[in-house]
Scaffold this active site. Structure first.
Site: not given
Ligand code: A3P
Length: 302
Positions: A49-50, A109, A131, A139, A267-268
């Site tokens: 979720s970020g 978490h 998110r 994700s 990832r993205k």
């Molecule tokens: P996606 O897989 O959609 O790209 P967490 O940190 O809770 O494991 O979440 C991972 C998600 O946050 C992934 O999403 C990752 O790419 C995204 N993420 C990581 N760093 C980020 C950043 N600096 N800004 C925005 N999104 C980010």
């Protein structure tokens, strides 16, 4: 667990929350031994979720007097190694507390109902990042493929989607996770700040400002004039962090556990990738579930 993982992962239900064996020990030990201190700040989230982004931003906020964007541990250290996680780094956290070195903030978490009692009984500040569930599922799916080295074509998305909707995923059910914090935030105004990933993407400046104020590190008017908020946003942006050597090729430093490669946390970093994965049927099903399970929270989640 998911058939395409071929028995590599077994989830256990710990008081209503799904958790793998690696984390169970940490959760138990956190619940038994962790004592919150009034100055603690907790960064809470459902996985994907970020969390990584929030850790980077909070680290940048609290260390800004010491470091700037050209000279910060974030350039060489994965955000998860800058801010420890309760269930992952519990030994390190307890040891640091014993030695009286300061480890605040702490991420987790764990759902609200499983937070150690001393946290829930305290007035410690809690930041919860959430998110859109559709992007969380996508994700999570890619993260699972990455950790277990399964090519996308061998991993049916639909099965992952169905299991997730049923609530079976690490630290899930997602539905209970988010509604637990939403409910607690209403019951405990001023204690829990809810931040939405999509809002942070759309309007990082006001959200970073709000976050800094909430955790007790507000920006001065002079800092604002000097562009400190913008520099924190740039420093912690997906583009910047994901291109750093440590986040492209590094590994987290956790003794007890085998951790995923750092690159898998980047990832993205976009809003709306679910549109490339969901069928119309899946979209209808999830929209219905969002209404059913989270409608009462008043949060806008679609
Ligand atoms: P996606 O897989 O959609 O790209 P967490 O940190 O809770 O494991 O979440 C991972 C998600 O946050 C992934 O999403 C990752 O790419 C995204 N993420 C990581 N760093 C980020 C950043 N600096 N800004 C925005 N999104 C980010």
């Amino acid at each position: 667990s998911l058939s395409w993982l071929k028995g590599k992962v077994t989830l256990y239900n710990y008081q209503g929350t799904w958790c793998n064996r690696m984390f169970l020990e940490g959760v138990n030990s956190a619940q038994q031994s962790f004592k919150a201190r009034p100055s603690d700040v907790f960064l809470c989230s459902h996985p994907k979720s970020g969390t990584t982004w929030l850790k980077a931003i909070v680290f940048a906020i609290i260390t800004r007097q010491k470091f700037d964007e050209f000279n910060t541990p974030l350039l060489t250290t994965m955000p998860h190694d800058c801010i420890p996680s309760l269930e992952k780094n519990i030994e390190q956290i307890l040891e640091n507390r014993h030695n009286n070195s300061c480890v605040t903030p702490i991420a987790t978490h764990l759902p609200y109902n499983l937070l150690p009692e001393s946290i829930r009984a305290s007035n410690c500040k809690i930041v919860y990042i959430y998110r859109n569930v559709k992007d969380v599922i996508v994700s999570f799916y890619h993260f699972l493929c990455g950790i277990h080295n399964v090519p996308i074509e061998d991993a049916p998305f639909e099965e992952t989607f169905d299991e997730f909707c049923r609530g079976i995923s690490g630290f899930g059910p997602y539905w209970d996770h988010i509604s637990g914090f939403a409910k607690a935030s209403l019951e405990r105004p001023g204690i829990i700040l809810l931040l939405k990933y999509e809002d942070m993407k759309k309007d990082p400046t006001s959200n970073v400002k709000r976050l800094a104020e909430f955790i007790g590190y507000p920006f001065t008017p002079q800092e604002e004039k000097q562009g400190v908020i913008e520099s924190i946003i740039n420093m912690t942006s997906f583009e910047n962090l994901s291109n750093l050597e440590v986040n492209k090729n590094g590994l987290q430093k956790v003794e007890r556990l085998i951790m995923p490669e750092n690159r898998l946390y980047f990832r993205k970093g976009k809003v709306g990738d679910w549109e490339n994965h969901f069928t119309d049927e899946m979209n209808e099903k999830i929209d219905k579930l969002i209404d059913e399970k989270l409608g009462h929270t008043g949060l806008v989640l679609k």
